[in-house]
Design a protein around this motif. Structure first.
Motif, PDB file in Angstrom:
ATOM      1  N   PHE A  20       0.826  -1.204   0.000  1.00 16.92           N
ATOM      2  CA  PHE A  20       0.000   0.000   0.000  1.00 16.92           C
ATOM      3  C   PHE A  20       0.865   1.261   0.000  1.00 16.92           C
ATOM      4  CE2 PHE A  20      -2.182  -3.372   2.318  1.00 16.92           C
ATOM      5  CZ  PHE A  20      -3.329  -3.506   1.552  1.00 16.92           C
ATOM      6  N   LEU A  21       1.895   1.250   0.819  1.00 16.05           N
ATOM      7  CA  LEU A  21       2.773   2.420   0.946  1.00 16.05           C
ATOM      8  C   LEU A  21       3.920   2.331  -0.052  1.00 16.05           C
ATOM      9  CD1 LEU A  21       3.238   3.308   4.724  1.00 16.05           C
ATOM     10  CD2 LEU A  21       2.015   4.575   2.971  1.00 16.05           C
ATOM     11  N   GLU A  22       4.087   3.409  -0.818  1.00 21.25           N
ATOM     12  CA  GLU A  22       5.197   3.548  -1.749  1.00 21.25           C
ATOM     13  C   GLU A  22       5.259   5.017  -2.151  1.00 21.25           C
ATOM     14  OE1 GLU A  22       4.398   1.337  -5.307  1.00 21.25           O
ATOM     15  OE2 GLU A  22       2.406   2.217  -5.566  1.00 21.25           O
ATOM     16  N   GLN A  23       6.277   5.414  -2.844  1.00 22.15           N
ATOM     17  CA  GLN A  23       6.339   6.790  -3.310  1.00 22.15           C
ATOM     18  C   GLN A  23       5.141   7.087  -4.213  1.00 22.15           C
ATOM     19  OE1 GLN A  23       9.925   7.800  -5.395  1.00 22.15           O
ATOM     20  NE2 GLN A  23       9.574  10.001  -5.191  1.00 22.15           N
ATOM     21  N   GLY A  24       4.402   8.121  -3.869  1.00 23.33           N
ATOM     22  CA  GLY A  24       3.214   8.475  -4.639  1.00 23.33           C
ATOM     23  C   GLY A  24       1.927   7.903  -4.092  1.00 23.33           C
ATOM     24  N   ALA A  25       2.005   7.045  -3.077  1.00 26.62           N
ATOM     25  CA  ALA A  25       0.780   6.557  -2.435  1.00 26.62           C
ATOM     26  C   ALA A  25       0.033   7.734  -1.818  1.00 26.62           C
ATOM     27  CB  ALA A  25       1.111   5.518  -1.372  1.00 26.62           C
ATOM     28  N   ARG A  26      -1.296   7.572  -1.671  1.00 24.65           N
ATOM     29  CA  ARG A  26      -2.089   8.702  -1.182  1.00 24.65           C
ATOM     30  C   ARG A  26      -3.090   8.276  -0.125  1.00 24.65           C
ATOM     31  NH1 ARG A  26      -2.514  13.497  -3.502  1.00 24.65           N
ATOM     32  NH2 ARG A  26      -4.764  13.639  -3.182  1.00 24.65           N
ATOM     33  N   PHE A  27      -3.359   9.203   0.788  1.00 26.10           N
ATOM     34  CA  PHE A  27      -4.415   9.073   1.796  1.00 26.10           C
ATOM     35  C   PHE A  27      -5.580   9.964   1.357  1.00 26.10           C
ATOM     36  CE2 PHE A  27      -6.523  10.924   5.506  1.00 26.10           C
ATOM     37  CZ  PHE A  27      -6.944   9.791   6.170  1.00 26.10           C
ATOM     38  N   VAL A  28      -6.776   9.399   1.316  1.00 28.20           N
ATOM     39  CA  VAL A  28      -7.941  10.121   0.818  1.00 28.20           C
ATOM     40  C   VAL A  28      -9.059  10.032   1.859  1.00 28.20           C
ATOM     41  CG1 VAL A  28      -9.589  10.367  -1.068  1.00 28.20           C
ATOM     42  CG2 VAL A  28      -7.286   9.510  -1.534  1.00 28.20           C
ATOM     43  N   ALA A  29      -9.683  11.165   2.139  1.00 31.24           N
ATOM     44  CA  ALA A  29     -10.784  11.211   3.105  1.00 31.24           C
ATOM     45  C   ALA A  29     -11.614  12.465   2.833  1.00 31.24           C
ATOM     46  CB  ALA A  29     -10.258  11.227   4.531  1.00 31.24           C
ATOM     47  N   PRO A  30     -12.880  12.475   3.260  1.00 28.97           N
ATOM     48  CA  PRO A  30     -13.696  13.694   3.154  1.00 28.97           C
ATOM     49  C   PRO A  30     -13.317  14.660   4.278  1.00 28.97           C
ATOM     50  CG  PRO A  30     -14.998  11.949   4.145  1.00 28.97           C
ATOM     51  CD  PRO A  30     -13.665  11.343   3.793  1.00 28.97           C
ATOM     52  N   VAL A  31     -12.361  15.525   4.017  1.00 30.37           N
ATOM     53  CA  VAL A  31     -11.733  16.308   5.063  1.00 30.37           C
ATOM     54  C   VAL A  31     -12.405  17.671   5.224  1.00 30.37           C
ATOM     55  CG1 VAL A  31      -9.603  17.421   5.791  1.00 30.37           C
ATOM     56  CG2 VAL A  31      -9.535  15.133   4.803  1.00 30.37           C
ATOM     57  N   SER A  53      -4.666  20.093  10.001  1.00 27.92           N
ATOM     58  CA  SER A  53      -3.665  20.985  10.569  1.00 27.92           C
ATOM     59  C   SER A  53      -2.451  20.158  10.958  1.00 27.92           C
ATOM     60  CB  SER A  53      -4.221  21.721  11.799  1.00 27.92           C
ATOM     61  OG  SER A  53      -4.598  20.798  12.809  1.00 27.92           O
ATOM     62  N   PRO A  54      -1.246  20.773  10.974  1.00 33.30           N
ATOM     63  CA  PRO A  54      -0.039  20.038  11.364  1.00 33.30           C
ATOM     64  C   PRO A  54      -0.009  19.799  12.862  1.00 33.30           C
ATOM     65  CG  PRO A  54       0.493  22.327  10.913  1.00 33.30           C
ATOM     66  CD  PRO A  54      -0.949  22.156  10.555  1.00 33.30           C
ATOM     67  N   PHE A  55       0.411  18.582  13.252  1.00 34.31           N
ATOM     68  CA  PHE A  55       0.533  18.229  14.666  1.00 34.31           C
ATOM     69  C   PHE A  55       1.904  18.602  15.213  1.00 34.31           C
ATOM     70  CE2 PHE A  55       1.942  15.083  17.846  1.00 34.31           C
ATOM     71  CZ  PHE A  55       0.968  15.239  18.816  1.00 34.31           C
ATOM     72  N   LEU A  63       2.812  20.462   4.734  1.00 35.37           N
ATOM     73  CA  LEU A  63       1.342  20.558   4.713  1.00 35.37           C
ATOM     74  C   LEU A  63       0.747  20.575   3.300  1.00 35.37           C
ATOM     75  CD1 LEU A  63      -1.165  20.708   6.471  1.00 35.37           C
ATOM     76  CD2 LEU A  63      -0.911  23.194   6.554  1.00 35.37           C
ATOM     77  N   PRO A  64       1.344  21.285   2.324  1.00 36.46           N
ATOM     78  CA  PRO A  64       0.735  21.274   0.975  1.00 36.46           C
ATOM     79  C   PRO A  64       0.662  19.882   0.345  1.00 36.46           C
ATOM     80  CG  PRO A  64       2.289  23.088   1.184  1.00 36.46           C
ATOM     81  CD  PRO A  64       2.482  22.221   2.400  1.00 36.46           C
ATOM     82  N   GLU A  65       1.537  18.966   0.767  1.00 30.12           N
ATOM     83  CA  GLU A  65       1.574  17.614   0.198  1.00 30.12           C
ATOM     84  C   GLU A  65       1.167  16.565   1.225  1.00 30.12           C
ATOM     85  OE1 GLU A  65       2.229  17.090  -2.973  1.00 30.12           O
ATOM     86  OE2 GLU A  65       2.547  19.243  -3.317  1.00 30.12           O
ATOM     87  N   TRP A  66       0.319  16.946   2.170  1.00 30.60           N
ATOM     88  CA  TRP A  66       0.065  16.071   3.317  1.00 30.60           C
ATOM     89  C   TRP A  66      -0.585  14.746   2.932  1.00 30.60           C
ATOM     90  CZ3 TRP A  66      -4.561  14.238   5.389  1.00 30.60           C
ATOM     91  CH2 TRP A  66      -5.744  14.747   4.806  1.00 30.60           C
ATOM     92  N   TYR A  73      14.172  10.413   8.260  1.00 32.08           N
ATOM     93  CA  TYR A  73      12.942  11.197   8.122  1.00 32.08           C
ATOM     94  C   TYR A  73      12.115  11.048   9.394  1.00 32.08           C
ATOM     95  CZ  TYR A  73       8.700  13.084   5.997  1.00 32.08           C
ATOM     96  OH  TYR A  73       7.607  13.842   5.695  1.00 32.08           O
ATOM     97  N   ASP A  74      11.813  12.156  10.045  1.00 34.83           N
ATOM     98  CA  ASP A  74      11.092  12.100  11.309  1.00 34.83           C
ATOM     99  C   ASP A  74       9.596  11.920  11.055  1.00 34.83           C
ATOM    100  OD1 ASP A  74      10.666  12.110  13.987  1.00 34.83           O
ATOM    101  OD2 ASP A  74      10.956  14.268  14.279  1.00 34.83           O
ATOM    102  N   GLU A  75       8.872  11.551  12.097  1.00 40.45           N
ATOM    103  CA  GLU A  75       7.429  11.364  11.945  1.00 40.45           C
ATOM    104  C   GLU A  75       6.772  12.691  11.548  1.00 40.45           C
ATOM    105  OE1 GLU A  75       5.689  10.021  15.564  1.00 40.45           O
ATOM    106  OE2 GLU A  75       6.168  11.816  16.674  1.00 40.45           O
ATOM    107  N   THR A  76       5.801  12.599  10.666  1.00 44.40           N
ATOM    108  CA  THR A  76       5.080  13.764  10.167  1.00 44.40           C
ATOM    109  C   THR A  76       3.605  13.492  10.416  1.00 44.40           C
ATOM    110  OG1 THR A  76       6.764  14.022   8.469  1.00 44.40           O
ATOM    111  CG2 THR A  76       4.727  15.264   8.186  1.00 44.40           C
TER     112      THR A  76
END
Length: 211
Positions: free
Chosen positions: A142-153, A157-159, A167-170, A180-183
């Motif tokens: 499921f996870l790879e470069q270019g994978a996406r998370f989709v939801a009715p948002v 906001s950043p944690f 944020l623009p590419e969240w 790479y730290d947790e985002t």
């Protein structure tokens, strides 16, 4: 089917809770048993370790390392022959907390769906704050470069500070990146009258996903 769920933790086996020292590593000992597809976090607290009123609150609470009791397995004798695994978790400490959580894992033979049904009860004499986090962990395919998370948002906001710059590419994942730290993002979704919503994580091609 033949699609593997889960992720590749350095922890390969189920670790008995008696071998997990939650206070270790400055409150990060929880990580020494962390390898589940879905991890329950809570219930007195969740989140990063820290000191609150002189007490060390360890990473993500105790729920993931509390052994279940009254564990039973039920298989329906009529179609679709639902399989239900039930147990009870108890988070208890004198003068501190008296929670019990009745939990169920339910699926059907041949199904690609499972349900977690948890009921938390405060058995104390007074109201008690609780926190719950269902930590869902996925990896390839499921996870790879270019994978996406989709939801009715409705709102995002950043944690943490790392998330502010991304944020623009969240919704889009990058390739594995060393150091790479947790985002982390806070998401408020739109939902139906029952409060239910739908989220999807899919691979770059959109040919495989989990919801």
């Amino acid at each position: 089917g033949n699609v593997r769920m889960g992720w590749d933790s350095p922890v390969k086996e189920v670790v008995n809770p008696s071998f997990i020292e939650l206070n270790g590593r400055g409150g990060l000992g929880w990580l020494e048993g962390f390898n589940e597809l879905v991890t329950r976090c809570g219930y007195e607290w969740v989140g990063h370790p820290g000191v609150d009123n002189g007490e060390l609150l360890t990473l993500h609470g105790r729920a993931a390392n509390i052994p279940a009791n009254k564990v039973t397995l039920h298989i329906d004798e009529i179609p679709p022959y639902a399989i239900t695994l039930r147990g009870e978790l108890k988070e208890q400490a004198f003068k501190k907390v008296d929670f019990s959580v009745a939990t169920e894992l339910v699926t059907e033979p041949g199904s690609v769906v499972f349900a977690l049904n948890d009921t938390l009860t405060n058995n104390g004499d007074y109201p008690k704050e609780y926190q719950a986090l269902y930590h869902s962990n996925f990896s390839t395919p499921f996870l790879e470069q270019g994978a996406r998370f989709v939801a009715p948002v409705k709102q995002v906001s950043p944690f943490n500070d790392k998330a502010k710059g991304d944020l623009p590419e969240w919704q889009t994942y990058r390739a594995p990146t060393r150091d790479y730290d947790e985002t982390v993002y806070n998401v408020v979704p739109y939902a139906d009258a029952k409060g239910d919503t739908l989220t999807v994580l899919h691979n770059k091609a959109g040919s495989l996903g989990v919801s």
